[in-house]
Design a protein around this motif. Structure first.
Motif: not given
Length: 711
Positions: A228-232, A296-317
């Motif tokens: 996991a550390f190697g992938e990280h 950060h620019q893309v994730m601030n677009y309204p479409r993806w900002k709303a999707y992130k808030v509605q469907n947040p998940g973990r950053c799984l390796l």
């Protein structure tokens, strides 16, 4: 800058260096403090990799004493104490102090200055011998300091007097403390009744599960964590390489990634802290090859900002979880942001294994380097043993007898059992070169001045507490509360107690925790063979001290029981009665010094060890011992895991006979259970019968103190 030895000095300018930058460790010249600084770091003066970056803070001193003690400290740092003062009887000083000792000395001075200020004394030359005597009593009665700590305070004041005579102006000179002429005994607290080493061993209830979990990390979980550390690390490197101005269309891959998640109804990776949801810039940059700023620019677009808030998940390796705990994966898939924390726990587990299964001091462990434990040479058929080549610091001296901060390579290496070798190999996979516990590898947020050094002792101590906390939460979450690590009754585990605990367990639990018996390779034998007759240093003194304390306590208890009518049986019954009486009259069950320990262990008639698993005392006589079949061995202690019922060294007491019958009764009850298969029940009954026969034999043969004297 060079400083000539002269009894009169002008106070250095505020912007002058505290010490010559040429004396600084290579690459540390920029960290040399200035005389007028509010704090002085002396880290640039030492090559000890684990030395803490303690800073002398001049605000510790009352304002009236601040400049006199600043100048006194400057002289201690830059000038040696003349041989005439070093050689004075009862002083116990070095001409030059280590960085750690300078820090302690100045700290002791600050406490003295505060005490003087509270008494209304505003000048060192006004201090009287009576004041100094009062201060010594203050250290004992008001502060309750241990004898060794109080000694350190008094030596610091003696040093202030000697330096004052040489370098300080008349107003800042301290008179000769009364203990310089009279000796320190009358000015110190009474010696501790516990002897020279008052460090408490870690309680078995704490040490057992702590070691089990540390070994799980090192031997079972390490591959998963390192993968996991190697992938990280790979994701971080990709993100770092993409920094800078981004090109047109650089966000397309991220958009495509997000659209795929949206079409699948999958959650988008996010950082969730309480109710706050934020964008994992580095993770998404590494995953999609998109510059962090563009992420950060893309994730601030309204479409993806709303999707992130509605469907947040973990950053799984993607790193798999292969190790098991109770038949199930030991951990959920790793989250990108959790990897640094779990890696710290792996490094901490390696330290615990090294600290407990070698007996090394903390500074030696933290100074270990890659390649310190080479694979043994020779044919595979030959008996080969791994050795660890370490540097020691406590006794390192230069040609003038002063502390050598770089340490010296230990003349006799440490013996490494397989678990220790595994821990070293795990750390080598992380470090690549340099120190096994390098600060830049294991704590990259440390100040730049710790580059090239190891983790500090205090840092590792805190990490052990964090490791215990993580284990207990993990055990709770996974329904394994019985495997949690209980709090130690004496407080924090720390780093320095493993060495004492190892000696305690080897001396007092020869068939128990450390031995596990053969798995850890008979630690006493390994350590003794590793040092041989060339050195009685290392952990031997602690082993001897704990062994002697154990023997004395047991023999004194036996003597008291015999006086109350306890019976003894076995070939060595009379030897046990005589040994118990002799020990009781000579030592009274209490060993308070290394000299007493050596006296007890040197007397062959007092070499008595209890084997609680076999319900007997071994009155060890090497020539008669059946645990050493060749009997040509030089072993100074029995192998209690190989006791033979027909050995001439055996003696049992009434207490042992009672315990034998209790165990036999328990076995009988188990055999009577309908849940026990018949073959197993037969074996349990056979064992119970054998134990009852031993107890009956004891009753038939037992003697008491009176009858034993007549035989």
């Amino acid at each position: 800058m060079s400083l000539a030895l002269n009894p009169r000095f002008a106070t250095p300018a505020a912007d002058a260096f505290v010490f010559d930058p040429g004396q600084a460790v290579e690459g540390r010249q920029e960290f040399v403090p200035r005389y007028g600084d509010d704090g002085w770091s002396l880290l640039a003066l030492t090559q000890n990799p684990s030395q803490a970056d303690d800073i002398i803070r001049w605000r510790w001193f009352p304002e009236v004493f601040r400049e006199p003690f600043r100048y006194a400290a400057w002289t201690v740092i830059n000038f040696p104490l003349p041989d005439l003062d070093v050689a004075r009887p009862g002083v116990g000083m070095r001409s030059k102090l280590s960085v750690g000792r300078i820090m302690k000395t100045v700290n002791h001075w600050s406490m003295f200055a505060q005490w003087l200020d509270e008494r209304g004394i505003k000048q060192l030359s006004l201090v009287t011998a009576e004041d100094l005597s009062d201060y010594s009593h203050h250290l004992d009665r008001a502060r309750g300091l241990a004898r060794n700590t109080a000694t350190s305070h008094l030596i610091a004041l003696s040093r202030l007097h000697y330096y004052g005579q040489l370098y300080l102006p008349d107003a800042d000179r301290l008179i000769a403390p009364p203990w310089v002429a009279e000796g320190m005994d009358d000015y110190l607290p009474a010696a501790s009744p516990l002897g020279e080493n008052v460090t408490e061993p870690i309680a078995p209830a704490t040490m057992g599960p702590l070691l089990v979990w540390a070994l799980r990390f090192v031997e079972e979980y390490a591959d998963d964590i390192l993968a996991a550390f190697g992938e990280h690390r790979g994701l971080v490197e990709i993100a770092e390489a993409l920094k800078g101005p981004f090109r047109k269309g650089s966000g397309l891959r991220l958009v495509a990634y997000l659209e795929q998640l949206e079409s699948e109804g999958s959650p988008v990776p996010a950082v969730i802290r309480d109710t706050k949801i934020s964008t994992p810039g580095v993770f998404l940059a590494g995953r999609t090859g998109t510059p962090i700023a563009k992420v950060h620019q893309v994730m601030n677009y309204p479409r993806w900002k709303a999707y992130k808030v509605q469907n947040p998940g973990r950053c799984l390796l993607d790193a798999p979880i292969t190790a098991k705990l109770g038949g199930k994966p030991w951990h959920d898939p790793f989250d990108f942001h959790d990897v640094p924390g779990i890696l710290k726990h792996l490094v901490t587990a390696c330290f615990i294994v090294l600290g407990y299964l070698t007996g090394m001091r903390t500074g030696e462990i933290l100074a270990l380097e890659n390649g310190c434990c080479p694979d043994p040479q020779g044919s595979p058929e030959a008996a080969r043993r791994h050795l660890i080549y370490a540097r020691q610091f406590k006794v390192a001296r230069d040609e003038d007898g002063n502390h050598a901060s770089a340490g010296v390579v230990r003349e006799v290496p440490w013996v490494a059992v397989p678990q220790v070798v595994t821990a070293v190999r795990v750390l080598e996979r992380l470090g690549g070169h340099g120190l096994l516990f390098a600060a830049e590898v294991h704590d990259p947020l440390q100040p730049e001045r710790r580059s090239g050094r190891s983790l500090a002792i205090a840092t590792m101590s805190n990490r052990i507490e964090s490791f215990i906390e993580w284990v207990n939460i993990h055990a709770q979450n996974w329904g394994r509360q019985a495997e949690a690590i209980p709090a130690d009754p004496h407080g924090r585990v720390g780093t320095g107690r493993f060495r004492r605990t190892l000696a305690w367990h080897i001396a007092r639990r020869p068939g128990g925790l450390v031995a596990l018996a053969v798995q850890y390779g008979h630690m006493r034998t390994l350590i003794s063979e590793g040092y041989g007759s060339r050195s009685r240093g290392g952990i031997h003194d602690l082993l001897d001290f704990e062994t002697a304390r154990n023997v004395a306590e047991h023999l004194s208890e036996v003597h008291e029981a015999i006086q109350d009518g306890e019976g003894v049986s076995g070939p060595a019954a009379r030897r046990l009665i005589n040994a118990a009486a002799q020990e009781h009259h000579r030592f009274g069950g209490l060993i308070t010094s290394v000299r007493q320990a050596n006296d007890l262990l040197a007397d062959p008639t007092l070499n008595v060890f209890e084997n609680k698993e076999a319900f007997l005392f071994c009155n060890y006589d090497r020539a008669k011992a059946l645990c050493h079949p060749g009997r040509g061995t030089k072993s100074e202690t029995p192998s209690l895991d190989r006791c033979k019922v027909n050995c001439a060294n055996i003696a049992r007491t009434d207490t042992h006979a009672h315990q034998l019958r209790q165990v036999a009764d328990d076995l009988g009850k188990q055999a009577a259970s309908s849940l026990v298969p018949e073959p197993l029940a037969d074996r349990l009954l056979e064992r119970a019968q054998a134990l009852n026969e031993l107890a009956n034999q004891h009753d038939h043969d037992r003697v008491t103190a009176a009858t034993g004297a007549e035989l």
